[in-house]
Design an enzyme around this catalytic site. Structure first.
Site, PDB file in Angstrom:
ATOM      1  CB  SER A 122      31.442  39.240  32.465  1.00 38.99           C
ATOM      2  OG  SER A 122      31.911  40.276  32.964  1.00 38.99           O
ATOM      3  CE1 TYR A 157      29.811  37.826  37.332  1.00 37.08           C
ATOM      4  CE2 TYR A 157      31.245  39.383  36.260  1.00 37.08           C
ATOM      5  CZ  TYR A 157      30.222  38.557  36.474  1.00 37.08           C
ATOM      6  OH  TYR A 157      29.090  38.820  35.309  1.00 37.08           O
ATOM      7  NE  ARG A 206      34.665  48.203  43.519  1.00 38.79           N
ATOM      8  CZ  ARG A 206      33.412  47.900  42.952  1.00 38.79           C
ATOM      9  NH1 ARG A 206      32.314  48.045  43.660  1.00 38.79           N
ATOM     10  NH2 ARG A 206      33.163  47.856  41.650  1.00 38.79           N
TER      11      ARG A 206
END
Length: 358
Positions: A142, A166, A301
């Protein structure tokens, strides 16, 4: 388009083999399964259907037809289970590892589950591949591994500190891949996905990606919420570019192309404000009254990166990767899906559709 990819497709048609796709009932996984079946390959899917959907595989079967569908085997199992991994790996020649718990906010809410699936599960897949004598494994990493590195564009060698569990899990996967390559001789290639989108991407749930959620929100008459001022930018990558990168990585022969992770993107930035306008314009074809609707802005966020842009030079040079779809082309194809009865049939989660940029 690179000359290497069309040649590869012809080679695969003439040399069928058995491929294991973990997470093959998911968004990206199902597109890989569809392409492989269309190329005459035998495909085995391992999926626990926690985030993957039976519907995705039904759509694959419809797309490829009965004869190709007969070459598809689906195993329901968890990648954390070594017996399930061993059963899936038996007889396979190549693994495309897509199974994971995605989403930065999900990982912040559930760090243990993210680690168990993304790290412990990946190690089980590596172990099963080793025991089965599988030569090549391509795994999904990622762009989140770049973390707090401010440099743009993102170059593979310059990663920062992870900003979420993550991101940490994907960085761990890359470390384990390097260790298994050294210790056991596995041929491993990582692909750092940058904000993949396209048909079959699920708009439902609190952790859904921005593009399907915004399509669904506008079509359902709900407010679109943007975290921040909308100038956050991403290198959005259409799913067929990802399919290309996986097949190239699975078949590349040059030793110098192996044992590393590559950026998979387009190499262009799109702000969330620009993205919203583009999606709204597509939806307005079906719903003209939405042509002037505006999003609602909320606070930034936690865990989100402000800007992301990939340098895909390494993938071009060492894999022969050449994106076939830019954002505009990809959105046209994705819009055709989401505006169709089939694409609009997926149920959305209640409440406003919020933007994550992941």
């Amino acid at each position: 388009m690179s000359s290497r990819y069309p040649q590869l497709l012809e080679q695969l048609r003439s040399r069928p083999s058995c491929w294991l796709v973990t997470g093959g009932a998911g968004f990206i996984g199902s597109h890989l399964v569809e392409r492989l079946l269309g190329l005459g390959q035998r495909v085995r899917v391992l999926d626990d259907f926690s985030t993957g959907r039976e519907r995705n595989l039904e759509l694959v079967r419809q797309a490829v037809g009965e004869e190709a569908s007969a070459r598809l085997e689906v195993l329901r199992g968890d990648i954390r289970d070594p017996r399930a991994c061993d059963a899936a790996a038996e007889g396979a020649q190549v693994v495309l590892h897509q199974a994971a718990l995605g989403s930065v906010p999900r990982s912040i809410a559930h760090p243990e589950a993210t680690h168990e699936v993304n790290v412990s599960g990946f190690v089980q897949v590596l172990q099963a591949a080793r025991r089965a004598g599988i030569r090549r494994l391509v795994y999904a990493s990622s762009s989140s591994v770049y973390g707090d590195s401010p440099a743009l564009p993102k170059v593979e060698e310059a990663v920062g500190r992870p900003l979420s569990p993550y991101a940490a899990s994907k960085a761990c996967d890359e470390l384990y891949a390097a260790a298994f390559a050294r210790c056991y001789g596995l041929e491993l290639v990582g692909l750092r996905y940058f904000n993949v989108f396209g048909p079959r991407q699920d708009p439902a749930g609190p952790y859904a990606a921005v593009i399907p959620r915004w399509f669904e929100a506008l079509l359902s008459g709900r407010a679109v919420e943007v975290f921040g001022d909308g100038e956050t930018s991403r290198d959005f990558c259409y799913v067929q570019n990802v399919v290309q990168a996986n097949l190239l990585a699975a078949c590349v022969e040059a030793p110098e192309s192996l044992g590393r992770a590559y950026n998979v993107a387009v190499g262009r930035r799109t702000t969330l404000n620009e993205l919203f306008v583009a999606i709204r314009d597509h939806v307005a074809r079906l719903r003209p009254e939405l042509a002037a609707v505006q999003p609602v802005h909320r606070e930034f966020r936690p865990g989100d990166v402000r800007h992301s842009l990939a340098d895909v030079g390494a993938a071009r040079a060492l894999l022969g990767y050449e994106p076939t779809h830019d954002v505009a082309q990809g959105l046209r194809e994705a819009a055709d899906w989401y505006l169709s009865p089939e694409g609009h049939a997926a149920p959305a989660a209640p409440g406003a559709a919020r933007e994550g940029a992941a």
